[in-house]
Design a protein around this motif. Structure first.
Motif, PDB file in Angstrom:
ATOM      1  N   ILE A  25       5.853  18.474  -9.148  1.00  0.00           N
ATOM      2  CA  ILE A  25       5.120  17.218  -8.989  1.00  0.00           C
ATOM      3  C   ILE A  25       3.691  17.504  -8.527  1.00  0.00           C
ATOM      4  CG2 ILE A  25       5.018  15.024  -7.732  1.00  0.00           C
ATOM      5  CD1 ILE A  25       8.080  15.086  -7.623  1.00  0.00           C
ATOM      6  N   ASN A  26       2.761  16.862  -9.224  1.00  0.00           N
ATOM      7  CA  ASN A  26       1.349  17.045  -8.977  1.00  0.00           C
ATOM      8  C   ASN A  26       0.833  15.909  -8.084  1.00  0.00           C
ATOM      9  OD1 ASN A  26      -1.526  16.784  -9.747  1.00  0.00           O
ATOM     10  ND2 ASN A  26      -0.962  18.487 -11.097  1.00  0.00           N
ATOM     11  N   THR A  27       1.285  14.699  -8.404  1.00  0.00           N
ATOM     12  CA  THR A  27       0.854  13.504  -7.686  1.00  0.00           C
ATOM     13  C   THR A  27       2.063  12.754  -7.142  1.00  0.00           C
ATOM     14  OG1 THR A  27      -1.005  13.270  -9.190  1.00  0.00           O
ATOM     15  CG2 THR A  27      -0.435  11.339  -7.889  1.00  0.00           C
ATOM     16  N   LEU A  28       2.065  12.563  -5.831  1.00  0.00           N
ATOM     17  CA  LEU A  28       3.182  11.881  -5.181  1.00  0.00           C
ATOM     18  C   LEU A  28       2.642  10.655  -4.469  1.00  0.00           C
ATOM     19  CD1 LEU A  28       6.189  12.154  -4.486  1.00  0.00           C
ATOM     20  CD2 LEU A  28       5.550  13.641  -2.595  1.00  0.00           C
ATOM     21  N   GLU A  29       3.260   9.508  -4.755  1.00  0.00           N
ATOM     22  CA  GLU A  29       2.747   8.275  -4.184  1.00  0.00           C
ATOM     23  C   GLU A  29       3.882   7.481  -3.560  1.00  0.00           C
ATOM     24  OE1 GLU A  29       0.097   6.242  -6.851  1.00  0.00           O
ATOM     25  OE2 GLU A  29       0.598   4.286  -6.003  1.00  0.00           O
ATOM     26  N   PHE A  30       3.720   7.116  -2.279  1.00  0.00           N
ATOM     27  CA  PHE A  30       4.692   6.240  -1.628  1.00  0.00           C
ATOM     28  C   PHE A  30       4.014   4.896  -1.372  1.00  0.00           C
ATOM     29  CE2 PHE A  30       6.451  10.256   0.659  1.00  0.00           C
ATOM     30  CZ  PHE A  30       7.132  10.617  -0.489  1.00  0.00           C
ATOM     31  N   ASP A  31       4.577   3.860  -1.960  1.00  0.00           N
ATOM     32  CA  ASP A  31       3.996   2.525  -1.772  1.00  0.00           C
ATOM     33  C   ASP A  31       4.917   1.674  -0.905  1.00  0.00           C
ATOM     34  OD1 ASP A  31       1.676   2.815  -3.391  1.00  0.00           O
ATOM     35  OD2 ASP A  31       2.982   2.783  -5.141  1.00  0.00           O
ATOM     36  N   ASN A  32       4.372   0.593  -0.393  1.00  0.00           N
ATOM     37  CA  ASN A  32       5.139  -0.330   0.456  1.00  0.00           C
ATOM     38  C   ASN A  32       5.854   0.415   1.581  1.00  0.00           C
ATOM     39  OD1 ASN A  32       5.637  -1.403  -2.666  1.00  0.00           O
ATOM     40  ND2 ASN A  32       4.988  -2.987  -1.234  1.00  0.00           N
ATOM     41  N   PHE A  33       5.227   1.458   2.095  1.00  0.00           N
ATOM     42  CA  PHE A  33       5.881   2.285   3.110  1.00  0.00           C
ATOM     43  C   PHE A  33       6.131   1.480   4.388  1.00  0.00           C
ATOM     44  CE2 PHE A  33       6.219   5.239   6.575  1.00  0.00           C
ATOM     45  CZ  PHE A  33       7.048   6.216   6.062  1.00  0.00           C
ATOM     46  N   TYR A  34       7.285   1.718   4.955  1.00  0.00           N
ATOM     47  CA  TYR A  34       7.749   0.912   6.077  1.00  0.00           C
ATOM     48  C   TYR A  34       8.358   1.867   7.105  1.00  0.00           C
ATOM     49  CZ  TYR A  34      11.368  -2.289   8.037  1.00  0.00           C
ATOM     50  OH  TYR A  34      12.202  -2.991   8.845  1.00  0.00           O
ATOM     51  N   SER A  35       8.133   1.616   8.410  1.00  0.00           N
ATOM     52  CA  SER A  35       8.613   2.547   9.440  1.00  0.00           C
ATOM     53  C   SER A  35      10.076   2.344   9.796  1.00  0.00           C
ATOM     54  CB  SER A  35       7.760   2.426  10.709  1.00  0.00           C
ATOM     55  OG  SER A  35       6.475   2.937  10.483  1.00  0.00           O
TER      56      SER A  35
END
Ligand SMILES: *[C@@H]1O[C@H](CO)[C@@H](O)[C@H](O)[C@H]1NC(C)=O
Ligand SMILES: *[C@@H]1O[C@H](CO)[C@@H](O)[C@H](O)[C@H]1NC(C)=O
Ligand SMILES: *[C@@H]1O[C@H](CO)[C@@H](O)[C@H](O)[C@H]1NC(C)=O
Ligand SMILES: *[C@@H]1O[C@H](CO)[C@@H](O)[C@H](O)[C@H]1NC(C)=O
Length: 222
Positions: free
Chosen positions: A77-87
């Motif tokens: 994986i070259n690009t890793l994106e986490f959206d709507n991240f929540y704790s």
């Protein structure tokens, strides 16, 4: 639907390059589909671009299981994106995300966007620290809607990090100060302390090439 699609892709021998996973309450992977993904390692072996967001607790189990498979099958994986991240996810999710980060050989871009409803997550449960395993490959980081906690000091160890974009975050100076070899620095919609910024500029010396600052009534100058 997602079960049928994955099954068909695997059967025709496809190899994915980009996968955008959005775990709403309707996502429920069937056991046989997960087994088939595990057996057919080729399908996920060439993945370069992964976006991930989990928004419903009903899909935690499916999300965790799929992440475990990704950690084993996808190492490019070259690009890793986490959206709507929540704790406040279940711990297994963070654990699986950490495994995905650690198993990468060539991660260059990392994007993290905090959930706009549960504003400014400040706890990252080891996900940011796990980027120390990418300390040579990481080139670009984009952080949005987060509170930059002490975990962000990991970027000090990322020698080749060149681009840092911070949008709508709190405590951004901690992040900006952590790596002073940045060539492109963007800080927008975040509170900025003028004294701290001058420190950042002093430290960056001749490295900084592109700078973007934007803030509405939030730049404090002393
Ligand atoms: C960040 O939060 C704002 C609201 O504060 C929202 O409009 C925006 O879409 C969010 N960005 C991302 C990438 O989630
Ligand atoms: C980068 O990671 C390697 C391997 O994980 C480690 O040996 C090295 O000390 C790290 N570099 C820094 C500056 O932390
Ligand atoms: C801005 O940063 C300077 C230096 O760290 C500090 O002395 C000052 O109190 C800060 N101002 C605010 C408003 O936080
Ligand atoms: C400026 O930096 C100091 C120390 O690094 C920190 O305590 C302060 O919160 C920063 N100011 C702002 C506005 O973030």
């Amino acid at each position: 639907m997602i079960n049928i699609l994955f099954q068909i892709f695997v059967e025709i021998g496809a190899t994915l390059h980009k996968l955008d996973l959005y775990f709403s309450e309707y996502v429920d992977f069937k056991t046989e589909v997960l087994h088939s993904l595990e057996r057919n390692v080729l399908f996920l072996s060439q993945l370069q671009d992964l976006s991930f967001s989990v928004i419903s607790e009903y899909s935690y189990e499916s999300a965790t299981k799929l992440l475990k498979i990704l950690a084993k099958s996808s190492t490019k994986i070259n690009t890793l994106e986490f959206d709507n991240f929540y704790s406040g996810y279940e711990p297994q999710i963070y654990h699986s995300l950490v495994c995905v980060i650690k198993s990468q050989d060539q991660l260059r871009r990392f994007n993290l966007a905090g959930d706009a409803i549960f504003k400014f997550p400040a706890k990252f449960h080891g996900i940011i620290s796990a980027l120390k395993h990418q300390n040579q490959s990481l080139r670009e980081v984009i952080i949005q809607n987060c509170t930059c906690s002490a975990e962000f000091k990991v970027f000090m160890k990322c020698e080749n990090l060149e681009i840092l974009r911070i949008r709508n975050c709190n405590d951004v100076e901690l992040l900006a100060l952590s790596n002073c070899k940045i060539k492109t620095l963007e800080i927008v919609d975040s509170p900025i302390n003028g004294s701290n910024m001058s420190l950042i500029f002093e430290k960056s010396g001749s490295f900084l090439q592109q700078l973007k600052l934007g803030s509405e009534n939030k730049i404090e100058n002393k």
